[in-house]
Motif scaffolding. Structure first.
Motif, PDB file in Angstrom:
ATOM      1  N   SER A   1      41.931 -61.099  -4.603  1.00  0.00           N
ATOM      2  CA  SER A   1      42.778 -61.478  -3.488  1.00  0.00           C
ATOM      3  C   SER A   1      42.280 -62.795  -2.924  1.00  0.00           C
ATOM      4  O   SER A   1      41.206 -62.863  -2.352  1.00  0.00           O
ATOM      5  CB  SER A   1      42.737 -60.381  -2.419  1.00  0.00           C
ATOM      6  N   MET A   2      43.017 -63.854  -3.128  1.00  0.00           N
ATOM      7  CA  MET A   2      42.584 -65.191  -2.711  1.00  0.00           C
ATOM      8  C   MET A   2      43.851 -66.002  -2.453  1.00  0.00           C
ATOM      9  O   MET A   2      44.334 -66.739  -3.315  1.00  0.00           O
ATOM     10  CB  MET A   2      41.753 -65.786  -3.842  1.00  0.00           C
TER      11      MET A   2
ATOM     12  N   GLY B   1      42.993 -61.268   3.592  1.00  0.00           N
ATOM     13  CA  GLY B   1      42.164 -62.190   2.815  1.00  0.00           C
ATOM     14  C   GLY B   1      42.620 -63.627   2.970  1.00  0.00           C
ATOM     15  O   GLY B   1      42.329 -64.463   2.129  1.00  0.00           O
TER      16      GLY B   1
ATOM     17  N   THR C   1      42.538 -66.895 -11.158  1.00  0.00           N
ATOM     18  CA  THR C   1      42.025 -67.322  -9.856  1.00  0.00           C
ATOM     19  C   THR C   1      40.586 -66.863  -9.654  1.00  0.00           C
ATOM     20  O   THR C   1      39.900 -67.360  -8.766  1.00  0.00           O
ATOM     21  CB  THR C   1      42.865 -66.752  -8.696  1.00  0.00           C
TER      22      THR C   1
ATOM     23  N   SER D   1      39.568 -66.796   3.422  1.00  0.00           N
ATOM     24  CA  SER D   1      38.544 -67.049   2.401  1.00  0.00           C
ATOM     25  C   SER D   1      37.525 -68.112   2.842  1.00  0.00           C
ATOM     26  O   SER D   1      37.183 -69.013   2.092  1.00  0.00           O
ATOM     27  CB  SER D   1      39.174 -67.401   1.050  1.00  0.00           C
TER      28      SER D   1
ATOM     29  N   GLU E   1      39.511 -64.097  -8.426  1.00  0.00           N
ATOM     30  CA  GLU E   1      39.334 -63.100  -7.361  1.00  0.00           C
ATOM     31  C   GLU E   1      40.571 -62.227  -7.291  1.00  0.00           C
ATOM     32  O   GLU E   1      41.675 -62.692  -7.558  1.00  0.00           O
ATOM     33  CB  GLU E   1      39.154 -63.783  -5.998  1.00  0.00           C
TER      34      GLU E   1
ATOM     35  N   LYS F   1      44.369 -69.865  -3.235  1.00  0.00           N
ATOM     36  CA  LYS F   1      44.244 -70.195  -4.651  1.00  0.00           C
ATOM     37  C   LYS F   1      45.442 -69.668  -5.444  1.00  0.00           C
ATOM     38  O   LYS F   1      45.909 -70.317  -6.377  1.00  0.00           O
ATOM     39  CB  LYS F   1      42.939 -69.613  -5.191  1.00  0.00           C
ATOM     40  N   GLU F   2      45.959 -68.492  -5.050  1.00  0.00           N
ATOM     41  CA  GLU F   2      47.145 -67.958  -5.723  1.00  0.00           C
ATOM     42  C   GLU F   2      48.330 -68.893  -5.502  1.00  0.00           C
ATOM     43  O   GLU F   2      49.100 -69.181  -6.422  1.00  0.00           O
ATOM     44  CB  GLU F   2      47.465 -66.552  -5.200  1.00  0.00           C
TER      45      GLU F   2
ATOM     46  N   GLN G   1      37.557 -70.608   5.101  1.00  0.00           N
ATOM     47  CA  GLN G   1      37.869 -71.986   5.472  1.00  0.00           C
ATOM     48  C   GLN G   1      37.264 -72.384   6.811  1.00  0.00           C
ATOM     49  O   GLN G   1      36.870 -73.529   6.998  1.00  0.00           O
ATOM     50  CB  GLN G   1      39.383 -72.200   5.528  1.00  0.00           C
TER      51      GLN G   1
END
Lengths: 375, 308
Positions: free
Chosen positions: A208-209, B223, A204, B226, A206, A212-213, B228
């Motif tokens: 912590s994202m 988090g 991903t 991100s 990062e 996307k995870e 948005q």
């Protein structure tokens, strides 16, 4: 302004009373100080302290220090891997008087810890991760880490028995050596059950994202992976999304069993409380923490989550036998003959890299059977 | 067919699925911002509203056991932020962009502060409509699991376009946004209209936040957003202040965001950082393609401080 400076009766009484209080407290101080030299320990986390993952594991370890007399704990969370962490370290040193600091995130080391260490030679910086080396870095910096790759190997065994599609998935943050070792160990554990299993990895980019995870888990499920694990800071999203897609789960960092008890097979967890207690006790008794500290299952640095209800009896037998093998120390997950997924030879027949082999800490390959690339 | 090995078909399926899953917060925030900007103000604070809405929605859903109560709470909280922004900007010589940035930091900050106890617990999720019932390919079925809020957002985009075009309220908002003087001459109170446009915009952004924490990815953590909220504000300019274009732009962003993981999953793994940048590259490309050196941004409300 002049008014403020003048004495007034009430203000005088107030400050007088607090002076008396200070004096009383001061007279008690030498007594408690005599028992243990006070030590302020600073902990810096890259994310939230209760993220179900990496930071929570460290924070639970730090919380165990509160039980030690003479130790004051200062913590700061959500500190980015930028110049911000240098400011945090400086304020812990200058304002809180911290003389032992644990900047727990990988990216804090270079250049941030390396900038602070020469500036504050009396402060000890303990970095989680394998970056320190004696010939390059200051002696007041130490590195510690655990062989959690072996935990991922055990995860792989549970996954290898659970998978029906012979395809397992791994959601990874960044391609650094520790992450690569975890991916490789996870696949090799699964291949010890069935050598036809492949592991699909998605990076991903990062730590912590969340979105996307979740997308990564969906992409893995779409491609037929039916067991998933991860190496991101907070595995909660991966576990919940995976369970939603009907995948089996292997945890990481801390136990996520409570999120999906039926789907959770097992997990590789940190056990920092023991490590931190030992380091702080060494410092309190006037000793020096070794610059290079490592340990695995045998040394109590890591532990496994209890096996879940979806783990078969056959899987349990192999899991427990391998765990006993690892507990003896010196277990090698990476052993020959082994190639990476580009066809280069990693280890020839008879060659092996035991868990404590420092060569593993500069791993830059994915083994054969892992679908993915590190750049 | 058991539908297990779909290979390259995974990419378009992931893009469709990603567009549906990821776009909803973009839809709500950009519709909210569209309404606010059409009334002549910019609210950059929607990122903070989104994060606070995510936290408030999750917390209320956890305590009441009802995700819809969470959505309502998020909308209410978002409205409060909108009212605060609208009220501050109605004071003389207050810059709406500066207030927006302040509120963005404020919203994120207090969301983190109050959100601490809610990172661990699991709150109930919003229900999904299984629109993929007709297919026996499990991947497609999963991609077509559509959340109610997505449907609401899509309908809302068309409703808002109709509102601007054909209703009295829409006309009032547009007049206030295009010319304060003309609005005053008509006997309207521009500050009052902008106050409620910003409040409604904030409420929509709050709902977008609730979608993040209550459906996808479906948990509260610090988090979660991100960026948005900020991207959605940019989407509005990209969509030329047209609600229906906001919907398409949001879908495009969602789909482009799914491209990176999907390509890695079929084995195209070299250069994944580049694929992750796809939404931004796409935006830049489209902005360049649609820009004109000879005329000002078309469709921009006349009173907007960035176009003046």
């Amino acid at each position: 302004m002049i008014d403020d400076r003048q004495f007034n009766r009430r203000g005088f009484l107030k400050s007088g009373a607090s002076l008396v209080g200070l004096a009383a407290a001061g007279s008690l101080l030498p007594l408690s100080a005599a028992r243990a030299a006070p030590l302020t320990v600073g902990f810096i986390y890259v994310g939230a302290k209760d993220d179900f993952g990496y930071n929570q594991a460290h924070a639970e370890g730090a919380a165990a220090l509160k039980a030690i007399e003479g130790v004051t704990l200062v913590e700061e969370e959500n500190v980015p891997e930028t110049v911000d962490v240098q400011k945090t370290m400086e304020s812990m040193i200058n304002f809180d008087g911290a003389s032992l600091i644990f900047p727990t995130s990988f990216g804090y080391f270079d250049p941030h810890i390396l900038a602070m260490a020469p500036k504050y030679p009396d402060v000890r910086f303990q970095h989680a991760g394998g970056m320190w080396s004696a010939d390059k870095h200051p002696m007041n910096v130490g590195s510690y880490f655990g062989y959690i790759g072996m935990g991922q190997y055990l995860n792989g065994i549970a996954a290898g028995h659970a998978t029906k599609t012979k395809k397992i998935g791994f959601v990874a943050a960044k391609p650094i050596p520790q992450v690569l070792l975890n991916i490789n160990s996870f696949l090799l554990g699964a291949r010890s059950v069935d050598p036809t299993i492949t592991c699909q990895v998605i990076f991903t980019g990062e730590w912590s994202m969340a979105v996307k995870e979740a997308e990564a888990v969906n992409a893995l499920a779409d491609q037929g992976a039916d067991v998933v694990t991860c190496h991101v800071d907070g595995p909660k999203v991966v576990m919940e999304t995976g369970a939603g897609r009907g995948m089996f789960l292997c945890g990481y960092h801390a136990s996520q069993a409570s999120l999906a008890p039926d789907k959770y097979l097992t997990g590789a967890e940190w056990n920092w409380a023991q490590v931190y207690t030992e380091m702080v006790n060494t410092t309190l008794s006037g000793g020096t923490i070794p610059n290079f500290v490592r340990g695995g299952l045998a040394q109590g640095f890591i532990k496994m989550s209890p096996l879940g209800p979806a783990v078969s009896a056959e899987a349990r037998t192999q899991f427990e036998a391998t765990q006993a093998e690892i507990m003896k120390g010196g277990f090698a997950a990476i052993k020959g003959p082994l190639k990476d997924n580009k066809g280069n030879v990693i280890a020839t027949e008879g060659q092996s890299f035991a868990e404590d082999d420092v060569a593993l800490e500069s791993m830059d390959y994915l083994v054969e059977g892992v679908v993915g690339s590190i750049s | 067919m058991n539908g297990l090995d779909i290979g390259w078909w995974g990419v378009p399926i992931a893009i469709i699925g990603g567009a549906i899953r990821v776009s909803t917060p973009f839809i709500f925030v950009s519709l909210g911002e569209c309404l606010t900007e059409r009334s002549g103000r910019i609210n950059l604070g929607l990122e903070g509203t989104l994060v606070f809405g995510a936290m408030a929605g999750y917390a209320v859903a956890f305590h009441t056991g009802s995700p819809w109560a969470g959505v309502a709470a998020a909308a209410l909280a978002g409205m409060m932020f909108g009212l605060l922004h609208g009220w501050l900007c109605s004071l003389p010589k207050v810059n709406d962009i500066a207030v927006g940035i302040a509120l963005m930091l404020f919203g994120t900050g207090i969301a983190f502060f109050f959100g601490k106890p809610y990172i661990q617990p699991v709150a109930p999720d919003l229900p999904a409509i299984p629109l993929g019932w007709w297919t026996d390919i499990p991947q497609l079925e999963a991609a077509l699991r559509v959340n109610v809020l997505f449907v609401v957002g899509a309908i809302l985009a068309f409703a808002m376009a109709w509102m601007f075009k054909a209703t009295r309220i829409g006309l009032i908002v547009r007049v206030v946004g295009d010319s304060t003087d003309a609005a005053r001459a008509m006997g309207l109170d521009p500050n009052w209209v902008r106050l409620w446009s910003t409040a409604a915009g904030g409420a929509l952004a709050g709902i977008g936040g609730a979608y993040l924490s209550l459906y996808y990815p479906g948990s509260w953590n610090e988090g979660i957003s991100s960026g948005q909220g900020l991207m959605a504000v940019a989407l509005v300019i990209f969509a030329r202040w047209n609600p229906i274009n906001c919907l398409w732009a949001a879908l495009l962003f969602g789909g482009a965001g799914a491209l990176g993981p999907a390509l890695q999953s079929v084995g195209v793994s070299e250069g994944y950082y580049l694929f992750f940048a796809a939404p931004y590259v796409l935006t830049l490309g489209l902005l360049v393609a649609t820009s004109s050196p000879t005329q000002a941004i078309s469709g921009a409300p006349g009173e907007l401080s960035i176009t003046k």
